[in-house]
Design an enzyme around this catalytic site. Sequence first.
Site, PDB file in Angstrom:
ATOM      1  N   LEU A  80      36.334  -9.772 -17.117  1.00 33.71           N
ATOM      2  CA  LEU A  80      36.771  -9.312 -15.806  1.00 33.71           C
ATOM      3  C   LEU A  80      35.744  -9.784 -14.785  1.00 33.71           C
ATOM      4  O   LEU A  80      34.609  -9.325 -14.772  1.00 33.71           O
ATOM      5  CB  LEU A  80      36.885  -7.788 -15.795  1.00 33.71           C
ATOM      6  N   ASN A  81      36.162 -10.711 -13.922  1.00 32.71           N
ATOM      7  CA  ASN A  81      35.212 -11.454 -13.098  1.00 32.71           C
ATOM      8  C   ASN A  81      35.633 -11.474 -11.631  1.00 32.71           C
ATOM      9  O   ASN A  81      35.413 -12.451 -10.927  1.00 32.71           O
ATOM     10  CB  ASN A  81      35.099 -12.892 -13.637  1.00 32.71           C
ATOM     11  N   GLY A  82      36.201 -10.363 -11.163  1.00 29.95           N
ATOM     12  CA  GLY A  82      36.690 -10.339  -9.785  1.00 29.95           C
ATOM     13  C   GLY A  82      35.680  -9.885  -8.762  1.00 29.95           C
ATOM     14  O   GLY A  82      35.936  -9.943  -7.560  1.00 29.95           O
ATOM     15  N   LYS A  94      29.771 -12.528  -8.350  1.00 31.05           N
ATOM     16  CA  LYS A  94      28.569 -11.873  -8.870  1.00 31.05           C
ATOM     17  C   LYS A  94      28.082 -12.534 -10.149  1.00 31.05           C
ATOM     18  O   LYS A  94      26.877 -12.558 -10.435  1.00 31.05           O
ATOM     19  CB  LYS A  94      28.871 -10.397  -9.114  1.00 31.05           C
ATOM     20  N   GLN A 157      43.715 -11.903 -10.364  1.00 27.63           N
ATOM     21  CA  GLN A 157      44.307 -10.578 -10.247  1.00 27.63           C
ATOM     22  C   GLN A 157      45.047 -10.466  -8.919  1.00 27.63           C
ATOM     23  O   GLN A 157      44.781 -11.203  -7.966  1.00 27.63           O
ATOM     24  CB  GLN A 157      43.238  -9.493 -10.349  1.00 27.63           C
ATOM     25  N   HIS A 186      41.440  -2.713 -12.215  1.00 30.85           N
ATOM     26  CA  HIS A 186      41.530  -3.565 -13.397  1.00 30.85           C
ATOM     27  C   HIS A 186      42.848  -3.390 -14.134  1.00 30.85           C
ATOM     28  O   HIS A 186      43.245  -4.256 -14.915  1.00 30.85           O
ATOM     29  CB  HIS A 186      40.375  -3.269 -14.351  1.00 30.85           C
ATOM     30  N   ASN A 214      33.579  -6.383 -18.827  1.00 28.42           N
ATOM     31  CA  ASN A 214      33.139  -6.777 -17.493  1.00 28.42           C
ATOM     32  C   ASN A 214      32.143  -7.924 -17.584  1.00 28.42           C
ATOM     33  O   ASN A 214      31.265  -7.932 -18.456  1.00 28.42           O
ATOM     34  CB  ASN A 214      32.486  -5.595 -16.769  1.00 28.42           C
ATOM     35  N   ASP A 216      29.631  -8.505 -15.810  1.00 26.82           N
ATOM     36  CA  ASP A 216      28.240  -8.124 -15.568  1.00 26.82           C
ATOM     37  C   ASP A 216      27.664  -7.262 -16.691  1.00 26.82           C
ATOM     38  O   ASP A 216      26.549  -6.765 -16.572  1.00 26.82           O
ATOM     39  CB  ASP A 216      28.085  -7.412 -14.220  1.00 26.82           C
ATOM     40  N   LYS A 363      24.354  -3.358 -12.091  1.00 32.60           N
ATOM     41  CA  LYS A 363      25.110  -2.911 -10.928  1.00 32.60           C
ATOM     42  C   LYS A 363      24.313  -2.998  -9.626  1.00 32.60           C
ATOM     43  O   LYS A 363      24.889  -2.943  -8.543  1.00 32.60           O
ATOM     44  CB  LYS A 363      25.586  -1.465 -11.134  1.00 32.60           C
TER      45      LYS A 363
END
Length: 445
Positions: A80-82, A94, A157, A186, A214, A216, A363
């Site tokens: 998940l790279n949004g 990020k 997405q 998500h 995720n 990150d 984060k």
Amino acid sequence: MATRFSQSLARTEEKMAAAGASDLAIRSMRHYFLKAADGATGYMPESTIEPLENVTMLGETRSTIDDQSDALDQTVILKLNGGLGTSMGMNHAKSLLTVRDGMSFLDIIVQQVRFARQTYGARLPLIFMNSFRTQADTLENVPSDIAVADLPLDFIQGMQPKLAADTLEPVEWPAHPELEWYPPGHGDIYTVLQERDIIRQLLDHGYRYMSTSNADNLGAFPSPELAGWFAASGAPFAMEVATRTKADNKGGHLARRVSDGRIVLREVAQTPLDDMDAFTDETKHRFFNTNNLWFNLEALDQLLKAGDGIAGLPLIVNHKTVDPADPTSPPVIQLETAMGAIIEQFDGAQAILVPRTRFLPVKNTQDLFLVRSNAFEFGVDGVPRGVMDPMPSIHLDPTYFRNIADFEERVIAIPNVRELESLTVAGDVRINTDSQLRGVVTLTT
């Protein structure tokens, strides 16, 4: 639905259609809009659930190396790279942030996947769920040899219009039209996977499982042990959970629904104010969602087809302002869903308790400071391994260290933290030494 919202729904659909949204994306939005219009809050009161008492521990599972390799060869890795890293003042993907030794999240993810491919002989495709803000940056930096066959390297997405809190009208904000839209959580992954026919494409190429996490979270590396366990379990879905601590009291936790005994995920936005003490009690609700999820692709395909492409996730009504940086701008609601909430849709869904090392999100700049320090060592597999227990706590003055540009300007070198208990930095301090820090340290101007 109250008739006063009928026109609001029609205008929301028109706005999405004009922006090129698919029929399935519009139908999915309508599904959740109607719930909100009928007064659904998405709340999950404490009285409707009970704590989840026991889950399988990863260390209790057994599988052979051959079984693990075979399962990993049938697994797809989806990241998940949004995110743009806006909490750190970033305006690009990020995952391109330098984490360690000149390597970004993206570089480390690629290193982890390559190592697993070489070590276990697995095909192991890597796919990114990007947003329209992260796609170009990401694809420009993904090595060309990471793609597998003709499988997609990414998908984007969706976006939905923010709704005026009182009328549910699609909000207008001419000064910054891009702020009229938001990614609907998500949980939108299921809509996009279905509309792009990606699940069927993966199945046709011989893949049976999908592991998502995720971008990150560097602890969520491709795990042959978990792949072997999931394949042997026969479960349609599994969520990696970790034991909650006080530091996790805002994250979603698992529980069991009283009415039907199903495992459910409850997020803080789904918790009534009167139940917040119970939500944050890590001794009562002991397992939190790492957002590392495992899917049997055939089961997921069947579930989505049965719902005509809609996953039917619990609604999360998120109250915001149209401009997140301006609390005086008009109030809006965002209709969101949590990806892990799909656990309640599957018969036989499972949770598996994993070591805390599988959950290592970055984060903020405090997390980044620690990951860059010698509290962690990175192996040739790209996996960060903590060498301290407990880890030192890091507190950086947000006035001077919250944004990544300010952090990089002030943190020229990371000290030796192997004997550090806590570090507090107050004021405009420059850190330019690799000297040993011991015990409780405060740096101030």
